[in-house]
Motif scaffolding. Structure first.
Motif, mmCIF file in Angstrom:
data_model
loop_
_atom_site.group_PDB
_atom_site.id
_atom_site.type_symbol
_atom_site.label_atom_id
_atom_site.label_comp_id
_atom_site.label_asym_id
_atom_site.label_seq_id
_atom_site.Cartn_x
_atom_site.Cartn_y
_atom_site.Cartn_z
ATOM 1 N N PRO A 467 0.827 -1.218 0.000
ATOM 2 C CA PRO A 467 0.000 0.000 0.000
ATOM 3 C C PRO A 467 0.853 1.256 0.000
ATOM 4 N N ALA A 468 0.373 2.256 -0.719
ATOM 5 C CA ALA A 468 1.072 3.532 -0.796
ATOM 6 C C ALA A 468 0.645 4.411 0.371
ATOM 7 N N VAL A 469 1.627 5.001 1.052
ATOM 8 C CA VAL A 469 1.374 5.874 2.185
ATOM 9 C C VAL A 469 1.790 7.290 1.794
ATOM 10 N N VAL A 470 0.850 8.242 1.912
ATOM 11 C CA VAL A 470 1.091 9.629 1.512
ATOM 12 C C VAL A 470 0.900 10.514 2.730
ATOM 13 N N GLU A 471 1.907 11.339 3.021
ATOM 14 C CA GLU A 471 1.856 12.265 4.148
ATOM 15 C C GLU A 471 1.441 13.654 3.663
ATOM 16 N N PHE A 472 0.777 14.415 4.559
ATOM 17 C CA PHE A 472 0.319 15.756 4.218
ATOM 18 C C PHE A 472 0.731 16.734 5.325
ATOM 19 N N ASP A 473 0.993 17.985 4.879
ATOM 20 C CA ASP A 473 1.316 19.051 5.828
ATOM 21 C C ASP A 473 0.028 19.668 6.373
ATOM 22 N N PRO A 474 0.087 20.358 7.496
ATOM 23 C CA PRO A 474 -1.138 20.933 8.091
ATOM 24 C C PRO A 474 -1.766 22.048 7.245
ATOM 25 N N THR A 475 -0.946 22.791 6.511
ATOM 26 C CA THR A 475 -1.488 23.953 5.780
ATOM 27 C C THR A 475 -1.065 23.882 4.317
ATOM 28 N N GLY A 476 -1.847 24.609 3.515
ATOM 29 C CA GLY A 476 -1.508 24.740 2.103
ATOM 30 C C GLY A 476 -2.092 23.630 1.234
ATOM 31 N N LYS A 477 -2.563 24.045 0.057
ATOM 32 C CA LYS A 477 -3.063 23.053 -0.908
ATOM 33 C C LYS A 477 -1.917 22.165 -1.371
ATOM 34 N N GLN A 478 -2.173 20.851 -1.408
ATOM 35 C CA GLN A 478 -1.114 19.892 -1.710
ATOM 36 C C GLN A 478 -1.624 18.856 -2.723
ATOM 37 N N VAL A 479 -0.736 18.488 -3.643
ATOM 38 C CA VAL A 479 -1.039 17.503 -4.686
ATOM 39 C C VAL A 479 -0.022 16.371 -4.576
ATOM 40 N N ARG A 480 -0.514 15.158 -4.519
ATOM 41 C CA ARG A 480 0.355 13.977 -4.427
ATOM 42 C C ARG A 480 0.010 13.017 -5.575
ATOM 43 N N LEU A 481 1.053 12.471 -6.206
ATOM 44 C CA LEU A 481 0.883 11.496 -7.277
ATOM 45 C C LEU A 481 1.252 10.108 -6.788
ATOM 46 N N ASP A 482 0.832 9.117 -7.560
ATOM 47 C CA ASP A 482 1.076 7.708 -7.246
ATOM 48 C C ASP A 482 2.582 7.462 -7.146
ATOM 49 N N PRO A 483 3.114 7.150 -5.951
ATOM 50 C CA PRO A 483 4.568 6.961 -5.835
ATOM 51 C C PRO A 483 5.048 5.626 -6.397
ATOM 52 N N ASP A 484 4.155 4.639 -6.547
ATOM 53 C CA ASP A 484 4.570 3.331 -7.064
ATOM 54 C C ASP A 484 4.759 3.324 -8.571
ATOM 55 N N HIS A 485 4.165 4.265 -9.271
ATOM 56 C CA HIS A 485 4.301 4.351 -10.727
ATOM 57 C C HIS A 485 4.622 5.797 -11.107
ATOM 58 N N PRO A 486 5.809 6.273 -10.784
ATOM 59 C CA PRO A 486 6.111 7.695 -11.037
ATOM 60 C C PRO A 486 6.168 8.044 -12.515
ATOM 61 N N GLU A 487 6.491 7.056 -13.399
ATOM 62 C CA GLU A 487 6.587 7.368 -14.823
ATOM 63 C C GLU A 487 5.221 7.580 -15.463
ATOM 64 N N ARG A 488 4.186 6.959 -14.929
ATOM 65 C CA ARG A 488 2.805 7.194 -15.376
ATOM 66 C C ARG A 488 1.880 6.938 -14.186
ATOM 67 N N PRO A 489 1.655 7.942 -13.356
ATOM 68 C CA PRO A 489 0.864 7.764 -12.128
ATOM 69 C C PRO A 489 -0.557 7.302 -12.429
ATOM 70 N N HIS A 490 -1.030 6.345 -11.632
ATOM 71 C CA HIS A 490 -2.390 5.832 -11.799
ATOM 72 C C HIS A 490 -3.422 6.712 -11.109
ATOM 73 N N TRP A 491 -3.008 7.500 -10.136
ATOM 74 C CA TRP A 491 -3.960 8.347 -9.424
ATOM 75 C C TRP A 491 -3.265 9.613 -8.943
#
Length: 557
Positions: A467-491
């Motif tokens: 499973p992919a685990v994504v961390e977020f900061d308390p403030t600010g708009k944030q965008v995270r991509l699929d870390p398991d497929h960085p060349e073509r992110p699935h989500w």
């Protein structure tokens, strides 16, 4: 009632025969009545008296009439049958006339088609003859260009080398940065001239793959000699090996000028932008000319740029990905671009000379780029494969850890609508506050949150990876991509940490596209392996040859 119709040869028409029974019966009846009516004949012939009575005469006359009626009935039947045969014969003759007319029409039509086909074949033969003449003409031009190119290249290279040497001497004598910049410019000009000459040398070769293969054998000999002699080896006429990451970085500089510099001692070059993903991992050296590898990647990258399309740019997703890594003694290069798939009928002809799928108003492909790429790979005893990348239908299990200590589980289902992914929240049926979830199919699933978000764990139903685990900061708009497929992110996840109504957007990415994979054996793999590359169908071919040998020697049939 007498008469007879002769048959036409080959046609089934019944004959009308002569009424022999009634004729004979008439003769016999006439003779009997004559004998019975003349007393002199009765006295001459010993005829019983009972035979000359009226009843006998009536009986004889009645028998004759019966035979006559039977003959008439038979004649009528045969006449009707003959008329039916004649009618069928007439129909057959009409059919024959109609078929003959149709055949004449077909002959006329086919003769016209034949004339057209003759004209078409003659035109094509003239085109092929003209093509052959043009080919021989251009071969002559290529030989002349090659000859003149050698002379011009030697002159330009000598002038650049002399200028670079003088600039280097001036830069060593002083600390002027302008001299260093000029020296770097001269080095780049020399590299560009060598690249231009290698392109000219390769394009004017009779057989690209054979030309590269011969060069590879020479490099292999020099490389093996250096490995055997070690430090005591004599200087080589040219460098037989090159660094694939450095060559890939040079190819990238040909398609985009804003690429950051690559340090000489950099072990792993990685660049991730909104439209590009580049990862050049450390790879062992390759035999051959570095410029051939640069030309190979240059053609693949330009092809990816052309087909990446505007839709990928508008979506903000990665449209082109280049990865380089080493696997089982081979340098593996993958070039991916988002865009239309390659039809199966085009895949078999994609590497043919002159064949191109580029059909746009402003650009008409010449069918040279992928042909050059295929010939370069073939000359290196490598392999190039094409695969269509499809967006998957799947389910994602999201575990949201909030900053207030709560944990929320959500299931997002991804389906395809006209090839594009659509998201829908399928579990649970309502939010924690009792409001219903929006289960409509949309491009992005919106998840309202009761508190700030700390971490999200995402698990795919059809993916065996962790499973992919994504961390977020308390403030600010944030965008995270699929870390398991960085060349073509699935989500892609977008977090909006508003104070009153924080929310999370989950979006399944459209990864439909095409990926080229090139695999080339490294120099060390060639040295350590020493085994010829076997064809996949070698076993079947050996069995076929063995069977032919048995047949020729009389051991089999």
């Amino acid at each position: 009632m007498s008469g007879e119709h002769a048959d036409t040869p080959g046609l089934p028409v019944r004959k009308l025969r002569f009424p022999w029974p009634s004729a004979l019966a008439g003769l016999l009846a006439g003779a009997c009545l004559l004998v019975m009516s003349e007393p002199s004949l009765v006295a001459f012939y010993p005829i019983p008296a009972d035979w000359v009575r009226l009843e006998v005469k009536l009986a004889v006359l009645g028998g004759f009439m019966l035979v006559l009626l039977i003959d008439l009935w038979r004649y009528q039947r045969r006449y009707q049958a003959q008329q039916a045969d004649l009618k069928r014969l007439g129909q057959r003759l009409d059919d024959l006339r109609r078929r003959n007319r149709q055949l004449r029409l077909k002959v006329h039509t086919y003769s016209g088609h034949t004339d057209k086909l003759k004209l078409f074949i003659s035109d094509k033969l003239l085109e092929y003859i003209e093509y052959d003449e043009k080919y021989l003409h251009f071969k002559g031009i290529a030989a002349e260009v090659r000859h003149n190119g050698v002379i011009s290249f030697d002159k330009v290279q000598t002038a650049l080398q002399q200028a670079a040497a003088s600039v280097n001497a001036a830069s060593r004598a002083s600390t002027d940065t302008a001299a260093d910049t000029a020296a770097a410019d001269y080095r780049e000009a020399l590299d560009a001239m060598r690249y231009l000459w290698d392109l000219l040398d390769l394009s004017t070769a009779d057989n690209l793959a054979l030309h590269i293969g011969n060069l590879l054998y020479e490099c292999e000999e020099h490389y093996y000699q250096r490995m055997l002699n070690g430090d005591t080896a004599a200087p080589l006429p040219y460098e037989p090996v090159f660094s694939p990451p450095r060559a890939a970085w040079r190819a990238l500089n040909l398609v985009r000028a804003d690429l950051p510099p690559m340090a000489d001692d950099e072990a792993d070059f990685k660049l991730e932008e909104s439209q590009w993903f580049i990862h050049l991992a450390p790879v062992d050296e390759l035999l051959g000319n570095e410029n051939h590898f640069v030309l190979l990647l240059d053609n693949l990258l330009k092809n990816a740029q052309f087909f990446s399309g505007k839709r990928a740019k508008r979506s903000g997703a990665i449209s082109i990905a280049l990865t380089l890594r080493e696997s089982e003694g081979h340098a593996v290069v993958r070039v991916y671009n988002r865009g239309p798939h390659i039809p199966e009928e085009d895949g078999a002809r994609l590497f043919q000379l002159g064949y191109s799928t580029r059909r746009s108003r402003d650009h008409h492909g010449r069918g040279l780029g992928l042909y050059f790429a295929h010939e370069i790979v073939k000359g290196h005893d490598g392999r190039i494969d094409i695969r269509n990348i499809h967006t998957r239908q799947t389910r994602y299990e999201l575990t949201l850890e909030l900053r207030n200590g709560e944990s929320i589980a959500r299931v997002v289902e991804v389906s395809l609508n006209d090839g594009r992914p659509q998201c829908r929240i399928v579990s649970p049926a309502s939010n924690d506050d009792g409001t219903e979830l929006d289960e409509k199919l949309t491009g992005k699933a919106e998840l309202p949150l009761p508190s700030g978000l700390k971490r999200v764990t995402i698990t795919s139903s059809d993916d065996d990876s962790t499973p992919a685990v994504v961390e977020f900061d308390p403030t600010g708009k944030q965008v995270r991509l699929d870390p398991d497929h960085p060349e073509r992110p699935h989500w892609r996840i977008t977090y909006y940490p508003a104070r009153k109504k924080p929310r999370l957007g989950f979006e399944a990415m459209d990864i439909n596209g095409v990926e080229f994979e090139v695999s080339l054996p490294t120099a060390r793999h060639r040295l350590e392996s020493g085994e010829a590359t076997l064809d996949e169908d070698i076993d079947a071919e050996m069995e076929r040859l063995d069977e032919r040998i048995k047949v020729s020697s009389g051991q089999g049939r």
